[in-house]
Design an enzyme around this catalytic site. Structure first.
Site, PDB file in Angstrom:
ATOM      1  N   ASP A 211       0.769  -1.230   0.000  1.00  0.00           N
ATOM      2  CA  ASP A 211       0.000   0.000   0.000  1.00  0.00           C
ATOM      3  C   ASP A 211       0.803   1.284   0.000  1.00  0.00           C
ATOM      4  O   ASP A 211       0.269   2.335   0.303  1.00  0.00           O
ATOM      5  CB  ASP A 211      -1.006   0.022   1.131  1.00  0.00           C
ATOM      6  CG  ASP A 211      -0.443  -0.607   2.368  1.00  0.00           C
ATOM      7  OD1 ASP A 211       0.796  -0.647   2.483  1.00  0.00           O
ATOM      8  OD2 ASP A 211      -1.227  -1.042   3.212  1.00  0.00           O
TER       9      ASP A 211
ATOM     10  N   ARG B 125      -0.381   5.423   8.267  1.00  0.00           N
ATOM     11  CA  ARG B 125      -1.404   5.082   7.295  1.00  0.00           C
ATOM     12  C   ARG B 125      -2.628   5.976   7.402  1.00  0.00           C
ATOM     13  O   ARG B 125      -2.629   6.957   8.140  1.00  0.00           O
ATOM     14  CB  ARG B 125      -1.780   3.599   7.451  1.00  0.00           C
ATOM     15  CG  ARG B 125      -0.587   2.688   7.116  1.00  0.00           C
ATOM     16  CD  ARG B 125      -1.007   1.308   6.769  1.00  0.00           C
ATOM     17  NE  ARG B 125      -2.230   1.292   5.993  1.00  0.00           N
ATOM     18  CZ  ARG B 125      -2.817   0.216   5.516  1.00  0.00           C
ATOM     19  NH1 ARG B 125      -2.258  -0.953   5.759  1.00  0.00           N
ATOM     20  NH2 ARG B 125      -3.926   0.279   4.832  1.00  0.00           N
TER      21      ARG B 125
ATOM     22  N   TYR C 207       6.758  -2.479  10.619  1.00  0.00           N
ATOM     23  CA  TYR C 207       7.513  -3.646  10.168  1.00  0.00           C
ATOM     24  C   TYR C 207       8.525  -3.942  11.263  1.00  0.00           C
ATOM     25  O   TYR C 207       9.328  -3.071  11.613  1.00  0.00           O
ATOM     26  CB  TYR C 207       8.255  -3.362   8.861  1.00  0.00           C
ATOM     27  CG  TYR C 207       7.346  -3.272   7.651  1.00  0.00           C
ATOM     28  CD1 TYR C 207       6.768  -4.415   7.121  1.00  0.00           C
ATOM     29  CD2 TYR C 207       7.090  -2.055   7.033  1.00  0.00           C
ATOM     30  CE1 TYR C 207       5.939  -4.339   6.005  1.00  0.00           C
ATOM     31  CE2 TYR C 207       6.274  -1.970   5.923  1.00  0.00           C
ATOM     32  CZ  TYR C 207       5.691  -3.112   5.412  1.00  0.00           C
ATOM     33  OH  TYR C 207       4.881  -3.044   4.315  1.00  0.00           O
TER      34      TYR C 207
ATOM     35  N   PRO D 272       8.556  -5.874   1.315  1.00  0.00           N
ATOM     36  CA  PRO D 272       7.569  -4.793   1.217  1.00  0.00           C
ATOM     37  C   PRO D 272       8.018  -3.495   1.876  1.00  0.00           C
ATOM     38  O   PRO D 272       7.430  -2.454   1.628  1.00  0.00           O
ATOM     39  CB  PRO D 272       6.356  -5.373   1.955  1.00  0.00           C
ATOM     40  CG  PRO D 272       6.915  -6.358   2.915  1.00  0.00           C
ATOM     41  CD  PRO D 272       8.182  -6.884   2.312  1.00  0.00           C
TER      42      PRO D 272
END
Lengths: 610, 610
Positions: B48, B239, B247, B326
């Site tokens: 994302d 976000r 992470y 990612p």
């Protein structure tokens, strides 16, 4: 059996004025109805200039984006005058918007139908639609003073006729309303019923207007252009796509019936108007247009209604209160701004959080504005309709005269300079704390950076028209000493006697809380930690800003000196729900703030809300 | 009876890679189908991060606005390392996007589902939807060279199984396609069927990922933050709303089953991940979250497919060709940019306007990019997974080492630096005419002013991804001499042998013309008349720009010196349909332009289109 019903606010008329009101009330969760006498909205033509301040206002409702995307933008204004050869030549160009603080430094043109569609879509998304076609047939206001003073009473009785298809007799309905808005245009039935007069005069200037796709070698066809020629004047307004609008000065012989001496509408054809344009544009050519959208004719008149409200129970707004020439592109703007001014006041009174007297400020603020508007329009129209100065006509208007008037009026004509005078909601006592944030004018646009995530934000985007008062807390440079002062202020504001406690209520559904606090620090973004502020001043991480540039160094910074705010003090700026600055005070003058809000808000202890 | 059908392009997989392709082909009016094996799209989690270049690309399809409005923006990156006390402390902050020419100087995070919804809505508005759930069960490509070379043939046969509710046997369907795209993810069935290998390696680093609303006193919780602690590393990605993603580097004992030595997914709970975060964040506190959206675990692996296409008839894109960690937020970006690169090539070949060989440039351009990507990811992941330098661990990674790597990779990680090597569609021969517009890179953003209406426009907004080649004609200062040269060039371009005539076709429905000309003058906006340019170079009044500032003086200007273009010459810059600069030439080298386009386009006289 006539149907009877009750409603808090009945809006009569679904043009830009009525729809702005409806949309604002819908957002505030107010019970209202909006009716209109036309079976459908407007089609082509009609008012369609959007001024910079109006773009800011629409943005505060989240409605500006489609305009910015679809409208034509006017950035430059070009001026043409007769040259030595007799034909016109360009005498200058200037920025079309001369107000330096305009957030949007241009005007927009877009069909009135598109503006109305914006509001209608927004209402639709909230499950609300315009009731039409409905015509009001009688309106009565109670004369009982007790009833008039009780915000929960329904002192206005309106009979509505539902127009049915074919020739059937209209179906009648009786509506009992707490408040009524007459937004029913220049020939307002509400105004006439209330018996208000329209004061002002009619001029002798006759103008034609035509919307079309031009085929011309005129180089400023996509700019606003003011042409003074020996054959009459013309104003060019570029429109969406390839369309333009011409306002053309007509001579009597072009439009009068020689027998009756009255305007003969049959003489106003697209062909006649284009022929007039040809003479005005010489030596530039205007070829036969491929497509003509609309044309019409009007005589300039400037008038203002004698009153804007009866008993603060029935209001009129928009063209119902002021008429003027369309060339300066003010009509729709004044109309929408009338009800932008009114709607939050109605909402707070209906919630029982503000005193009925707050509604008096509507006429106070908007009637003065309307008067200024027609004064401006009269001066501008006279200058523009006058003959240009040429060697034969030494009495004519010079380019310099016109340009001076154009630029001097930039603050007013852009809507940026609108200035509400001191009243219950405009308190200038502490203006000195932030001398360049003018109390009574709209809050200046300014980019700040959010402390938590370094994102640049425009302060106007943090001032939505959501009925809340915004408290901009300029906390200055957060030295240990200043931080101690900031914490002390937070404690004081937590006291039950403080305005922040006394007049606030928790949000409930669409009924917003009364205050929103935005803290703005000075200093450098790398040194400030938003968690250092007391929780009262950071109700969410996004509400703490810093007067610094963004990561690129291109946006933001310099607000403290620009506003004239001292970085070693704490300064509170109150922005009204409509974006206008209502009050400024230093942290040492909390009692002024308590007094300000106490003059029109209803405290929890005084008048508990059930 | 098995249903059989034909389609120009069959897209297998409706993730960001397949949907980008579908949306681009739909805009170009190409006949295609898109299928997916999932009954509905993705929910929480998954890739994302949207990089600056990807925002530019989405903007070229008119799809960036919702992202800019709804996504979280990362402007700063903060770095934390072990302090003398053992706990972490901030060692620095820097702009998260270090590519100076980025139009959007930030990254966006938004749920993959929101990105997919953008494309799906856009397709829906064109009457197209994803066919699902459908699983391909066989794929065969003709080996007949004649058939393979004929762009109108259908050499790919795919059997599709329509999954039915309950346990019913799937319904089979045979599709004959001209082209097939395998956008079916890391475990790509298409790739396996074609027999392409994934080359690269798996690392030993294990990472956990958790999306939640944090309750913490960590001051950079709304910034991207890279934390190296003695207890492991953590990357914070803010976000939408109040959510963040962590992470977290996991130790073997946290996630391994001691008996089997394999990862035990049951050990990866939100609680375990938050406990790991607590150790990493010390002395900052991370309280029990109120809301956890999603959590998972992964082992870093960097791999690239051995081939991206078979016979230029079946292509693979996205995760089917490249897998990587990612954390750098590249996955969805690489995937969408793969098909952004491919779609216009397919459209032009299918229209019969470009040679089949054009399709070879897909693998050429995107495989090299993918290799660079995993090299970058390997280096970055190793540095980030490594122990930090402390007094006990003198071999660890220093803040300076990490910061250097972070900043050096800014051009690559933002997507801004993507640089396609010389090929049929990248010709660097005349790079010297505009040394700062790098041929093979995307066209630089730059604000110009429209001559006709003085409106500032971003040049990238005039380069939509509409399959057309844009010809930016830098006509310089329009002196009488230069104007004569400009008119001469217009005449030369009108000759039937000129590329502009030879390779152009009139637009028809969704099939666009081949070229769009944008003229850019130097000089001052008050002196230039757009009508002075020959009609070839002003196909619409909006297509003539000037390198000057807007009326406020705040936007635009300085492009000629910035690009290194001589104002006394005429310089042509060719921007490919995907926004990358393909060719630059002086007006005196028209034959180079003819040669460039002739190397991949099909001329009207050579191969007339019926």
């Amino acid at each position: 059996m006539v149907k009877e019903s009750r409603v808090d606010v009945l809006i009569i008329g679904a043009g830009p004025c009525g729809l702005m009101c409806a949309n604002a009330l819908a957002g505030a969760g107010v019970d209202f109805r909006i009716i209109d006498n036309r079976p459908i909205g407007v089609a082509a033509g009609q008012a369609d200039g959007i001024q910079p301040r109006t773009i800011e206002v629409l943005q505060s409702y989240g409605l500006a984006e489609p305009l910015l995307k679809d409208g034509a933008q006017m950035h430059l204004c070009a001026f043409y005058n007769p040259g030595p050869s007799g034909g016109i030549e360009r005498t200058g160009r200037t920025a079309d918007v001369t107000a330096p603080s305009a957030r949007y430094p241009f005007k927009i043109t877009i069909a009135q139908a598109s503006i109305e569609a914006l509001f209608i879509e927004s209402l639709k998304s909230q499950g609300i639609s315009v009731d039409r076609p409905i015509v009001p047939s009688s309106l009565e206001i109670s004369e009982d003073p007790k009833e008039l003073l009780d915000p929960s009473s329904y002192p206005v009785k309106v009979v509505l006729d539902h127009i049915l298809p074919s020739d059937a007799t209209p179906e009648q309905e009786i509506v009992h309303a707490k408040f009524v808005l007459g937004a029913d245009g220049a020939h307002s039935w509400v105004r006439k019923t209330l018996g208000f007069s329209m004061d002002g005069e009619q001029s002798d200037y006759i103008w034609g207007v035509i919307d079309f796709i031009p085929d011309t070698d005129f180089p400023d066809i996509r700019n606003r252009a003011a042409i003074h020629s020996s054959n009459g004047s013309c104003m060019i307004i570029p429109r969406e796509g390839d369309k333009v609008r011409f306002y053309l000065q007509m001579s009597d012989k072009d439009v009068m019936d020689p027998e009756t001496g009255r305007i003969d509408k049959n003489k106003v054809t697209a062909e006649n108007l284009i022929n007039t344009a040809r003479k005005t544009f010489y030596p530039y050519t205007v070829n036969e247009p491929k497509e003509v959208d609309w044309c019409s004719i009007y005589i300039i008149g400037q008038r203002v209604a004698s009153k804007f409200s009866k008993h603060e129970r029935v209001f009129i707004g928009g063209d119902a209160c002021h008429t003027h020439s369309p060339k300066a592109g003010q009509g729709m703007n004044a109309s929408m701004n009338d009800t932008h001014n009114l709607a939050w006041k109605l909402a707070q009174v209906l919630r029982g959080r503000a005193d009925m007297s707050l509604l008096k400020t509507y006429e106070l603020e908007r009637q003065k504005y309307a008067q200024d508007l027609i004064d401006f329009d009269r001066e501008f129209s006279t200058l523009f309709s006058g003959k240009p100065r040429t060697s034969e006509n030494q009495e004519g208007v010079t380019h310099e005269q016109f340009l001076r008037a154009f630029q001097a009026s930039g603050g007013f004509s852009s809507g940026i300079g609108v200035h509400y005078m001191p009243s219950a909601i405009v308190d200038t006592i502490h203006q000195g704390c932030a001398p360049n944030i003018i109390i009574g004018q709209r809050m200046l646009p300014q980019i700040f950076v959010r402390v938590a995530d370094a994102r640049p934000v425009e302060i106007q985007d943090m001032l939505p028209a959501d009925t809340r008062f915004k408290l901009l807390l300029f906390v200055g440079l957060l030295t240990p000493e200043q931080l101690a002062n900031v914490r002390r202020l937070a404690e004081e504001l937590q006291l039950p006697t403080s305005f922040l406690q006394k007049y606030d209520y928790p949000a409930q559904g669409k009924v917003q809380s009364m205050f929103d606090i935005i803290s703005i620090t000075a200093g450098h973004k790398d040194d400030v930690n938003f968690l250092d502020l007391p929780p009262t001043f950071r109700t969410h991480w996004s509400k703490v800003l810093i007067d610094d540039t963004d990561v690129t160094g291109r946006l933001g910074g310099g607000a403290y000196p620009r506003f004239g705010i001292d970085e070693t003090e704490i300064t509170m700026v109150v922005v009204r729900p409509d974006g206008y600055v209502g009050m400024i005070a230093p942290s040492t003058a909390l009692e002024s703030m308590d007094k300000y809000f106490g003059s029109f808000l209803i405290g929890k202890t005084l008048n508990p809300v059930e």
